[in-house]
Design an enzyme around this catalytic site. Sequence first.
Site: not given
Length: 481
Positions: A253-254
Site C-alpha cells: 500500500s501507498k
Amino acid sequence: MKQVRTRFAPSPTGFLHIGGLRTALYAWLYAKQNDGVFVLRVEDTDQGREVEGAKQVIYSTLRATGLTYDEGPDVGGDFGPYIQSERKQIYADHAQTLIDSRAAYRCFCTKERLADERRKAEKSGRNYTYDMHCLGLSEQDIQDKLTAGETFVVRQNIPKDGDTTYSDAVFGDITVPNSDLDDNVLLKTDGMPTYNLANVVDDHLMGITHVIRGVEYLSSTPKYNHLYRAFGWTLPRYIHLPVVMKDKQRKLSKRHGDASFDDFIKKGYLKEALLNYIALLGWSPGTDQEIFTLEGLTKAFSISGLSKSPAIFDTDKLTWMNAQYIRALSEADFIATAMPYFKECGADAFDLKLITQIMQPRLETLTEIPVKLAFLSKMPEFSQQMYFHKRMKTDAQTSLPVLKEALSLLTAHEDYSMEPLKEALMGLVEKLEIKNGQLLWPLRVAITGTQVTPGGAVEAACLLGKEETLNRLKASIAKNK
Ligand code: GLU
C-alpha cells in the site's frame, strides 16, 4: 501470423505501483520476444482522480527502467490519441453503435433511485445489480426525456439467459451464468467512458493482440467479451496476472511506503535490481536462475511460467538481490550511483575509491551510505557507554589505557593505508596480550563516535587519515575520565 501488440494502460495516479510496473514489464517482454509492438495508453477517464504531473511519472519510470514504448502519448504512433480523455468522441460513437444494436441502452435513473435500490438489496441480503428499469423504456419515453434535457448514462445490455465461457492464458477457461453479470455503465453522464467500454474499444482499435493486466479485471472479462461480440470484433488473448501482496493478508500500500517504484528507489534500491525482482513476482523461469538482465528476461520469459497464486513481495529477497547488483557494479559505476548519497553526508570530500573498496562488498541498499559514512565529515557526540562490549569485556575504563597505547603507536606510524595500518595495530594487540576486539572496538568508538561503520577501526582510520584520526583519538581520550 498477426504482429503481436501489447499495451500498458496505467491510470495517472501520480505513482507507479509495483504491480503496475510488473504488468508493464511482462507486456514489454512479451512484445519484444515476439518482435512485436509495446504500446502505452494513459487511462485518465476518471478525471476527478487525476494528479498533476502524473503522466510524467509514468513516462519517466518506463524510460528509467528500459521499458520503452513504441507507441504512446509522447512518442506518437498510428493508433492515437493514446490518452483516453482525448478519445471522447470515439467512445461516444461506439456507445451509439451499441445503442443502435440494442447491445446498450440509455439509463435515466437518478442517483437517489439507484441508492434506494441498493439499500433495498442490502437490506434483504441480496447482491445489488441494476434492475434494468430503463431497458423497458419506449422510444417515445426516451425521446421525451432527451427533449426535457434529462441526463443519462449508457448501460450495457447483457443477455440474461445462458452462460458465458471465457478463456485466460493463466487462469484457464471460466464459465459464468449471464444472470450474474450486471448491466454496468459504459458511458457516464459527462460523456466519459468507463473502463468497461474504453478498454474494449481501445484494445480493439489499437490492434492489441494480447491483453496483459491485473487479475482484478478477470471477473469482468465476460462482460467485455459481450461487447467484442456486439461489435463483431475478434477477442484478444487474455493474460491476467496474480495480485502482488505484502504478506498473506495485506496488499502493498501507498500508505506503508512500499507500493510504488519511487518508494523503493528512495529506499536505496537500484532500478535494475527492482525490475529483476519484480520479474519473479508471479513468474518463474522453471530453473534456479534468479539474476536476469532485461535482455535475459526477454529470452527466458514465457506465459506458461506465470502463476495463478498471489505473489508475496519479499523485501529481504529484494534486498539480497540489490546487494548482488551493487556488487556487480564497476568501481566507476558504483561511485556514480552512490554519489548523491556521498554528497548527502559529505563523504564526497574523502577518498571515494577507498570508500568503494570498503563499502561496495558489504552494502545492501544505497541509503545505508549516508548513515554509515556520517562519521567522516563530523565526529558525533557519543556516550562513554559505547565502549562497553559484553563479549570483549570492554568498557570506558578498560579502554582508556589501550587507547593511550594506540595513540602513541598511531602518532609514530606513518603509512595510513589499510594493510600497514592493520599490521601495526595487530602488533599492538600482540604486545598488550589482548584480543583484537579489545583494541579495535574502543578505537573505532573513539575515532568515529559510533558502533556501526563500513569496516572497522582500521578502515575508519584509513579513511580519516592520520591528522584527523589523531585529533579525534586525543579528544576522546581527554573525555574518557
Ligand atoms: N487503467 C487500468 C489500471 O490502471 C488498466 C487496466 C488494464 O491494463 O487494462 O488499473
